[in-house]
Scaffold this motif. Structure first.
Motif, PDB file in Angstrom:
ATOM      1  N   CYS A   1      43.581  34.004  35.447  1.00 12.04           N
ATOM      2  CA  CYS A   1      42.986  35.328  34.580  1.00 12.04           C
ATOM      3  C   CYS A   1      41.922  36.303  35.223  1.00 12.04           C
ATOM      4  CB  CYS A   1      43.273  35.469  33.318  1.00 12.04           C
ATOM      5  SG  CYS A   1      43.332  36.343  32.568  1.00 12.04           S
ATOM      6  N   LEU A   2      40.690  36.491  34.965  1.00 13.47           N
ATOM      7  CA  LEU A   2      39.372  36.710  35.708  1.00 13.47           C
ATOM      8  C   LEU A   2      39.254  37.010  37.135  1.00 13.47           C
ATOM      9  CD1 LEU A   2      36.445  37.706  34.868  1.00 13.47           C
ATOM     10  CD2 LEU A   2      35.769  35.770  36.122  1.00 13.47           C
ATOM     11  N   HIS A   3      40.294  36.428  37.837  1.00 17.69           N
ATOM     12  CA  HIS A   3      40.285  37.396  39.376  1.00 17.69           C
ATOM     13  C   HIS A   3      41.332  38.221  39.797  1.00 17.69           C
ATOM     14  CE1 HIS A   3      40.112  37.184  44.071  1.00 17.69           C
ATOM     15  NE2 HIS A   3      42.097  37.064  43.915  1.00 17.69           N
TER      16      HIS A   3
ATOM     17  N   VAL B   1      48.004  31.460  30.701  1.00 22.72           N
ATOM     18  CA  VAL B   1      47.318  32.110  29.945  1.00 22.72           C
ATOM     19  C   VAL B   1      46.929  33.548  30.409  1.00 22.72           C
ATOM     20  CG1 VAL B   1      44.448  32.943  30.703  1.00 22.72           C
ATOM     21  CG2 VAL B   1      45.171  30.200  29.742  1.00 22.72           C
ATOM     22  N   GLU B   2      47.172  34.786  29.786  1.00 20.90           N
ATOM     23  CA  GLU B   2      47.529  36.125  29.702  1.00 20.90           C
ATOM     24  C   GLU B   2      46.002  37.033  29.822  1.00 20.90           C
ATOM     25  OE1 GLU B   2      50.670  37.792  30.442  1.00 20.90           O
ATOM     26  OE2 GLU B   2      51.267  36.252  30.336  1.00 20.90           O
ATOM     27  N   ALA B   3      45.204  35.677  28.850  1.00 19.62           N
ATOM     28  CA  ALA B   3      44.010  37.015  28.984  1.00 19.62           C
ATOM     29  C   ALA B   3      42.954  36.136  28.139  1.00 19.62           C
ATOM     30  CB  ALA B   3      43.637  38.497  27.735  1.00 19.62           C
TER      31      ALA B   3
ATOM     32  N   HIS C   1      42.399  40.622  31.645  1.00 15.72           N
ATOM     33  CA  HIS C   1      43.734  40.016  31.240  1.00 15.72           C
ATOM     34  C   HIS C   1      43.934  40.210  32.801  1.00 15.72           C
ATOM     35  CE1 HIS C   1      42.586  43.987  30.137  1.00 15.72           C
ATOM     36  NE2 HIS C   1      43.309  44.545  30.743  1.00 15.72           N
ATOM     37  N   ARG C   2      45.432  39.865  31.945  1.00 17.60           N
ATOM     38  CA  ARG C   2      46.322  39.450  33.860  1.00 17.60           C
ATOM     39  C   ARG C   2      46.991  40.901  34.023  1.00 17.60           C
ATOM     40  NH1 ARG C   2      48.283  35.295  35.692  1.00 17.60           N
ATOM     41  NH2 ARG C   2      47.301  33.173  35.722  1.00 17.60           N
ATOM     42  N   PRO C   3      46.868  42.017  35.094  1.00 14.76           N
ATOM     43  CA  PRO C   3      47.608  43.129  35.083  1.00 14.76           C
ATOM     44  C   PRO C   3      49.497  42.623  34.672  1.00 14.76           C
ATOM     45  CG  PRO C   3      46.511  42.522  36.689  1.00 14.76           C
ATOM     46  CD  PRO C   3      46.127  41.476  36.069  1.00 14.76           C
TER      47      PRO C   3
END
Length: 360
Positions: A163-165, A202-204, A224-226
């Protein structure tokens, strides 16, 4: 005495002092990778900083007892001078500002403002604000659920790293460091982590760092994921603030909104050359860093008040050299490379957008 962040003993000593005396919002950022330490001879003070050129760029302010702040800062500046270095406190707040307010040997720059809430007041703020409730409901209706993860569960978790990447690669600039260090997932001791999931993905996630002397917390980062459902970040904030209220905490901030003018302070003017530069950045730098968007997002959560945040340097007038040193601190000594990388990324995005428009 200086100690490298790679020195585990120094790192743990600094963290212990932060948990005893940390007052500045950014106090816990001194345990992040890449930070150097100066420890006071009194055994109860530490300054976390990055040496950038011949400037020590401090993460916020010295960590110490409030009554010792002026003496600790003076001793730190004496130590810097002996090494032919100047000092800039980046992210200084009211306590250090009061020490140097009338100083003729320290220059101030207003960096922006940070929003603040009392966690116990948050439920009533939400009850009165239909736009906040609408955002929360959007995320809930999409199946987003929030849970607090233990440090053991979150540390170096592959799903959080993914998610971070994805979040970092969506940004206009390469990752920045110093007080906005994104790589904190292996240093979560004393932090709290709230995670947004939908259908098991995991979305964020939200990382909170402690501000012990104010019995409060800083929302250090919220990757958070785009394409994450609208309202996901707000729903994490809601869960976190309600959790802090249940635990009796008294203060939470989302941290600095750069260039924000929302803090109510006496008339304050940055140097003319800097006002021109900052105005240009606000107008033309949106493709790299969405200053206005971040400020609007934080304001939509209805803060109870905003606090001013400063950079304070021990020079008679704030200089371009100090500003460049701050940029080097955030970019691991490579500000030109970071900007060039941002330009390449921006051009690539424009080309892809043009190709899609032509193809459509």
């Amino acid at each position: 005495m200086n100690s490298s962040i790679t020195d585990r003993v120094g790192f743990e000593r600094a963290r212990d002092l932060v948990m005893r005396y940390g007052w500045n919002t950014t106090c816990f950022q001194i345990v992040n990778p890449g930070i150097e330490y100066w420890f006071g001879d009194d055994g109860r003070s530490v300054v976390g900083f990055v040496t950038s050129g011949n400037v020590r760029v401090v993460a916020g302010a010295p960590v110490c007892r409030g009554e010792d702040l002026d003496e600790v800062a003076e001793n730190f500046e004496i130590d810097a001078a002996q090494n032919k270095e100047t000092v800039c406190y980046f992210g200084a707040e009211a306590r250090l500002e009061s020490v140097y307010r009338d100083s003729k040997d320290h220059a101030f720059v207003l960096l922006g403002a940070q929003p603040v809430w009392h966690p116990s007041e948050w439920p009533s703020i939400v009850a009165k604000n239909s736009s906040i409730r609408a955002q929360l409901n959007r995320a809930r209706n999409k199946g987003v659920v929030i849970n607090e993860w233990s440090v053991e569960q979150a540390r170096n978790n592959a799903d959080l790293h993914e998610c971070l990447h994805l979040w970092l690669t969506s940004k206009g600039l390469p990752p920045l460091h110093f007080v906005i260090e994104p790589e904190t997932l292996d240093r979560l001791e004393n932090r709290r982590v709230f995670v947004a999931e939908r259908d098991g993905r995991v979305e964020a996630f939200l990382v909170l760092s402690p501000i012990p002397e104010r019995h409060g917390w800083l929302t250090e980062q919220f990757p958070h994921r785009p394409g994450a459902p609208n309202g996901t970040v707000e729903l994490m904030m809601d869960a976190a603030i309600r959790g802090l209220a249940e635990d009796g905490f008294e203060y939470i901030t989302l941290g600095l909104s750069p260039l924000s003018k929302r803090a109510k302070i006496e008339p304050f003017d940055n140097p003319v050359w800097l006002r021109i530069l900052l105005a240009w950045m606000r107008k033309h730098g949106q493709r790299f860093y969405n200053f206005d968007g971040l400020d609007r997002f934080k304001s939509k959560l209805a803060p109870e008040y905003w606090e001013p945040v400063f950079a304070i340097s021990n020079e008679k007038e704030f200089s371009g050299k100090t500003l460049f040193s701050i940029a080097r601190a955030f970019s691991n000594d490579h500000p030109i490379r970071v900007i060039a990388g941002g330009l390449v990324k921006a051009i690539s995005t424009e080309i892809l957008t043009l190709e899609r428009n032509i193809g459509g």
